[in-house]
Design a protein around this motif. Sequence first.
Motif, PDB file in Angstrom:
ATOM      1  N   GLU A 147      15.123  81.999   8.777  1.00  0.00           N
ATOM      2  CA  GLU A 147      15.590  81.075   8.238  1.00  0.00           C
ATOM      3  C   GLU A 147      15.071  79.886   7.102  1.00  0.00           C
ATOM      4  N   LYS A 148      13.809  80.002   7.634  1.00  0.00           N
ATOM      5  CA  LYS A 148      13.017  79.054   6.712  1.00  0.00           C
ATOM      6  C   LYS A 148      12.440  79.903   5.437  1.00  0.00           C
ATOM      7  N   ARG A 185       7.061  76.533   2.234  1.00  0.00           N
ATOM      8  CA  ARG A 185       6.065  77.712   2.262  1.00  0.00           C
ATOM      9  C   ARG A 185       4.696  77.069   1.433  1.00  0.00           C
ATOM     10  N   LEU A 186       4.955  76.305   0.643  1.00  0.00           N
ATOM     11  CA  LEU A 186       3.857  75.550  -0.240  1.00  0.00           C
ATOM     12  C   LEU A 186       3.225  74.503   0.662  1.00  0.00           C
ATOM     13  N   SER A 187       3.895  73.709   1.489  1.00  0.00           N
ATOM     14  CA  SER A 187       3.233  72.731   2.386  1.00  0.00           C
ATOM     15  C   SER A 187       2.503  73.389   3.339  1.00  0.00           C
ATOM     16  N   VAL A 188       2.911  74.614   3.848  1.00  0.00           N
ATOM     17  CA  VAL A 188       2.077  75.386   4.880  1.00  0.00           C
ATOM     18  C   VAL A 188       0.840  75.845   4.303  1.00  0.00           C
ATOM     19  N   ASP A 197      16.734  77.679   0.594  1.00  0.00           N
ATOM     20  CA  ASP A 197      16.749  77.374  -0.724  1.00  0.00           C
ATOM     21  C   ASP A 197      16.352  75.753  -0.859  1.00  0.00           C
ATOM     22  N   ASP A 198      14.870  75.724  -0.617  1.00  0.00           N
ATOM     23  CA  ASP A 198      14.068  74.650  -0.787  1.00  0.00           C
ATOM     24  C   ASP A 198      13.063  74.664  -2.170  1.00  0.00           C
TER      25      ASP A 198
END
Length: 370
Positions: free
Chosen positions: A153-154, A164-167, A158-159
């Motif tokens: 889902e993540k 993914r960049l944060s992780v 649509d973000d």
Amino acid sequence: MSVNDDVIKAGVASDADYMGRFLRDSQEVNSADISAIIPLCMAPYFSLVLHEAKLKPQTIDPSVFNGFSAEAEKVCARARHSLKLFEDNQRNIEGQLNFFEDDILKKHSAYFLGNTWLRFARRWERDLGLFTYEGKIVTTSHAAAFHLGVDSEKLFQDDRGVYRLSVMQQMGRCFAALGSRLDTHGGETFIRYLSGSRLKSADVLASTYYAKSFTGDSTRAAINVALTDFQVRMNFIDNIITAGSDTSKLEYTVFKIRYLTLYQVLLSLKLLMGDSRYPLPPASRAVIGKILTASAGRAVTDRTVRHFRNTLMHYNLLPSADNAKVDLTQPIFGLVPQYFPGYSFEELSGLVNTSISETARALNDWSGGV
């Protein structure tokens, strides 16, 4: 500080240094395809380092993980456990197959297929990406998703990549705190020796691709998804990660990645072969049987060397280790002769290399037919 603590710190430091150099080299290679695809192959190994280091607060300064969110920690844990394949005691074979069916096959197909209002045009839609290097498959979009450890889902939300960049940024800060560097310090890693012209990609229909690979349509499609994952893992450690290196003199992290991957693939094939709930065609059983009875493979996965695998996976020494013989200046800290009597590190590397090449070749040959 104990010998065990010394080994943990040395192992983590070696891995952090290598990962920093790999990221440095990834940013400097002259190929957008190489810098985008090859790090996906390395993703679970990044998570392995962080996950295991975080479990050693008595040895590794816990402040390294300040700001490492619970969500990022979950992603790392899932990615790290993906390397255990069928030996994952949280899922085992059935759990992994269910995951491949529900979170990989179904959700990827739902996302990529049926998106055009022109029904006749849907025949050209594709839901599986294949990536080959010098003609050998080294990852797929399904394998990459599995080993990234990110919920479907993540992964598809649509973000604009914010999640993914944060992780990744959190993981990067942890590696920096562990000693990773992005400057010119240290030797080159394998990614610098790869050629973008040799990396190819193709989009295919997953249902068609898996129905023609390994066991064909005689078993659950998820079994072929798993076997394809084993195949890409083996091709990666056989053809990619040793680029520019002498396989008998590999540095700690490269040897570790190769050994652990080989060990888990062979053990997973053994588990699949021995489980009556998953009957395989005779031809498929013959291939797996040949892989498992190869002398090199049997030597590097023998039950007596399980503790060697555990030290590489978890860093800490096991009770069976003779601390007096540990030497941090030697390859794998001088542990090879303890678990492989009569073998030097170079000789064990040769044995591992033989098993990797034999297993990768067998999987590649098998993948093309039922």
